[in-house]
Scaffold this motif. Structure first.
Motif, PDB file in Angstrom:
ATOM      1  N   LEU A 188       0.941  -1.259   0.199  1.00 23.60           N
ATOM      2  CA  LEU A 188       0.001  -0.062   0.154  1.00 23.60           C
ATOM      3  C   LEU A 188       0.928   1.365  -0.007  1.00 23.60           C
ATOM      4  O   LEU A 188       0.554   2.088  -0.713  1.00 23.60           O
ATOM      5  CB  LEU A 188      -0.917  -0.085   1.091  1.00 23.60           C
ATOM      6  N   MET A 189       1.713   1.361   0.787  1.00 27.09           N
ATOM      7  CA  MET A 189       2.875   2.441   1.062  1.00 27.09           C
ATOM      8  C   MET A 189       3.651   2.604  -0.574  1.00 27.09           C
ATOM      9  O   MET A 189       4.035   3.699  -0.736  1.00 27.09           O
ATOM     10  CB  MET A 189       3.871   2.150   2.001  1.00 27.09           C
ATOM     11  N   ALA A 190       3.718   1.348  -1.156  1.00 21.98           N
ATOM     12  CA  ALA A 190       4.365   1.701  -2.407  1.00 21.98           C
ATOM     13  C   ALA A 190       3.556   2.075  -3.513  1.00 21.98           C
ATOM     14  O   ALA A 190       3.799   1.967  -4.778  1.00 21.98           O
ATOM     15  CB  ALA A 190       5.093   0.286  -2.642  1.00 21.98           C
ATOM     16  N   ASP A 191       2.221   2.099  -3.406  1.00 22.52           N
ATOM     17  CA  ASP A 191       1.198   2.753  -4.103  1.00 22.52           C
ATOM     18  C   ASP A 191       0.753   1.309  -5.277  1.00 22.52           C
ATOM     19  O   ASP A 191       0.448   1.846  -6.185  1.00 22.52           O
ATOM     20  CB  ASP A 191       1.578   3.811  -4.802  1.00 22.52           C
ATOM     21  N   VAL A 192       0.940   0.351  -4.780  1.00 21.57           N
ATOM     22  CA  VAL A 192       0.474  -0.871  -5.513  1.00 21.57           C
ATOM     23  C   VAL A 192      -1.070  -0.743  -5.790  1.00 21.57           C
ATOM     24  O   VAL A 192      -1.688  -0.743  -4.590  1.00 21.57           O
ATOM     25  CB  VAL A 192       1.286  -2.286  -5.110  1.00 21.57           C
ATOM     26  N   LEU A 193      -1.475  -1.418  -6.925  1.00 22.35           N
ATOM     27  CA  LEU A 193      -2.988  -1.506  -6.936  1.00 22.35           C
ATOM     28  C   LEU A 193      -3.493  -2.442  -6.074  1.00 22.35           C
ATOM     29  O   LEU A 193      -2.857  -3.334  -5.903  1.00 22.35           O
ATOM     30  CB  LEU A 193      -3.518  -1.878  -8.215  1.00 22.35           C
ATOM     31  N   HIS A 194      -4.725  -2.309  -5.645  1.00 22.06           N
ATOM     32  CA  HIS A 194      -5.520  -3.189  -4.538  1.00 22.06           C
ATOM     33  C   HIS A 194      -5.374  -4.568  -5.248  1.00 22.06           C
ATOM     34  O   HIS A 194      -5.229  -5.603  -4.774  1.00 22.06           O
ATOM     35  CB  HIS A 194      -6.646  -2.661  -4.283  1.00 22.06           C
ATOM     36  N   LYS A 195      -5.842  -4.632  -6.700  1.00 24.90           N
ATOM     37  CA  LYS A 195      -5.965  -5.964  -7.442  1.00 24.90           C
ATOM     38  C   LYS A 195      -4.697  -6.633  -7.440  1.00 24.90           C
ATOM     39  O   LYS A 195      -4.471  -7.892  -7.204  1.00 24.90           O
ATOM     40  CB  LYS A 195      -6.432  -5.532  -8.725  1.00 24.90           C
ATOM     41  N   THR A 196      -3.536  -5.993  -7.729  1.00 29.29           N
ATOM     42  CA  THR A 196      -2.148  -6.848  -7.565  1.00 29.29           C
ATOM     43  C   THR A 196      -1.797  -7.162  -6.216  1.00 29.29           C
ATOM     44  O   THR A 196      -1.311  -8.143  -6.159  1.00 29.29           O
ATOM     45  CB  THR A 196      -1.066  -5.636  -8.117  1.00 29.29           C
ATOM     46  N   ILE A 197      -1.941  -6.374  -5.089  1.00 30.36           N
ATOM     47  CA  ILE A 197      -1.808  -6.812  -3.619  1.00 30.36           C
ATOM     48  C   ILE A 197      -2.767  -8.062  -3.480  1.00 30.36           C
ATOM     49  O   ILE A 197      -2.202  -9.141  -2.859  1.00 30.36           O
ATOM     50  CB  ILE A 197      -2.321  -5.608  -2.895  1.00 30.36           C
ATOM     51  N   ALA A 198      -3.971  -8.159  -3.942  1.00 31.52           N
ATOM     52  CA  ALA A 198      -4.778  -9.320  -3.779  1.00 31.52           C
ATOM     53  C   ALA A 198      -4.246 -10.555  -4.334  1.00 31.52           C
ATOM     54  O   ALA A 198      -3.975 -11.493  -3.645  1.00 31.52           O
ATOM     55  CB  ALA A 198      -6.157  -8.969  -4.132  1.00 31.52           C
ATOM     56  N   GLU A 199      -3.696 -10.363  -5.579  1.00 33.03           N
ATOM     57  CA  GLU A 199      -3.160 -11.675  -6.165  1.00 33.03           C
ATOM     58  C   GLU A 199      -1.808 -12.002  -5.640  1.00 33.03           C
ATOM     59  O   GLU A 199      -1.405 -13.243  -5.408  1.00 33.03           O
ATOM     60  CB  GLU A 199      -2.854 -11.081  -7.775  1.00 33.03           C
ATOM     61  N   LEU A 200      -1.243 -10.994  -5.145  1.00 34.24           N
ATOM     62  CA  LEU A 200       0.300 -11.423  -4.451  1.00 34.24           C
ATOM     63  C   LEU A 200       0.118 -12.104  -3.104  1.00 34.24           C
ATOM     64  O   LEU A 200       0.779 -12.805  -2.676  1.00 34.24           O
ATOM     65  CB  LEU A 200       1.278  -9.862  -4.403  1.00 34.24           C
ATOM     66  N   THR A 201      -0.946 -11.690  -2.341  1.00 30.60           N
ATOM     67  CA  THR A 201      -1.030 -11.875  -1.164  1.00 30.60           C
ATOM     68  C   THR A 201      -2.124 -13.175  -0.913  1.00 30.60           C
ATOM     69  O   THR A 201      -2.346 -13.747   0.162  1.00 30.60           O
ATOM     70  CB  THR A 201      -1.503 -10.796  -0.083  1.00 30.60           C
ATOM     71  N   ASN A 202      -2.990 -13.470  -1.884  1.00 31.03           N
ATOM     72  CA  ASN A 202      -3.990 -14.306  -1.848  1.00 31.03           C
ATOM     73  C   ASN A 202      -5.050 -14.005  -0.973  1.00 31.03           C
ATOM     74  O   ASN A 202      -5.672 -14.634  -0.195  1.00 31.03           O
ATOM     75  CB  ASN A 202      -3.325 -15.984  -1.633  1.00 31.03           C
ATOM     76  N   ILE A 203      -5.326 -12.633  -0.791  1.00 31.68           N
ATOM     77  CA  ILE A 203      -6.192 -12.081   0.215  1.00 31.68           C
ATOM     78  C   ILE A 203      -7.145 -11.336  -0.923  1.00 31.68           C
ATOM     79  O   ILE A 203      -6.864 -10.735  -2.016  1.00 31.68           O
ATOM     80  CB  ILE A 203      -5.609 -11.154   0.835  1.00 31.68           C
ATOM     81  N   ASP A 204      -8.530 -11.468  -0.563  1.00 30.88           N
ATOM     82  CA  ASP A 204      -9.882 -10.757  -1.434  1.00 30.88           C
ATOM     83  C   ASP A 204      -9.144  -9.273  -1.605  1.00 30.88           C
ATOM     84  O   ASP A 204      -9.036  -8.784  -0.794  1.00 30.88           O
ATOM     85  CB  ASP A 204     -10.931 -11.074  -0.654  1.00 30.88           C
ATOM     86  N   GLU A 205      -9.550  -8.840  -2.892  1.00 26.58           N
ATOM     87  CA  GLU A 205      -9.368  -7.324  -3.266  1.00 26.58           C
ATOM     88  C   GLU A 205     -10.157  -6.677  -2.161  1.00 26.58           C
ATOM     89  O   GLU A 205      -9.971  -5.426  -1.648  1.00 26.58           O
ATOM     90  CB  GLU A 205      -9.649  -7.282  -4.487  1.00 26.58           C
ATOM     91  N   HIS A 206     -11.500  -6.952  -1.907  1.00 27.00           N
ATOM     92  CA  HIS A 206     -12.403  -6.013  -1.158  1.00 27.00           C
ATOM     93  C   HIS A 206     -11.845  -6.280   0.411  1.00 27.00           C
ATOM     94  O   HIS A 206     -11.638  -4.970   0.935  1.00 27.00           O
ATOM     95  CB  HIS A 206     -13.824  -6.768  -1.116  1.00 27.00           C
TER      96      HIS A 206
END
Length: 87
Positions: free
Chosen positions: A32-50
């Motif tokens: 989040l601090m690196a301004d990565v898109l929520h969709k990408t973070i969800a894919e990288l962490t296997n956590i729901d985008e919501h």
């Protein structure tokens, strides 16, 4: 005698009720601090985008409240400070 009382570093934090492990939480905050898109973070962490959005909002709110509670002044004489919430 030594004290045998233990406590979690989550105690009293806004992640005290989270089921996520601390490594995952730290990774999400980093992205989040690196301004990565929520969709990408969800894919990288296997956590729901919501859920990523919920965490982002929680962090934004906590930081905003910290700024309001903090008596320390930002900037100084003839210095304009602009606060930008990037999460």
């Amino acid at each position: 005698p030594k004290c045998k009382k233990t406590t979690s570093i989550r105690t009293g934090s806004f992640f005290s009720k989270s089921k996520l492990n601390l490594n995952t939480i730290a990774s999400i905050i980093y992205f989040l601090m690196a301004d990565v898109l929520h969709k990408t973070i969800a894919e990288l962490t296997n956590i729901d985008e919501h859920s990523i959005g919920d965490i982002s909002n929680l962090l934004r709110e906590a930081m905003g409240q910290r700024l309001i509670m903090d008596d320390e002044k930002l900037g100084g004489e003839n210095i304009i400070v602009q606060v930008y919430f990037f999460i």
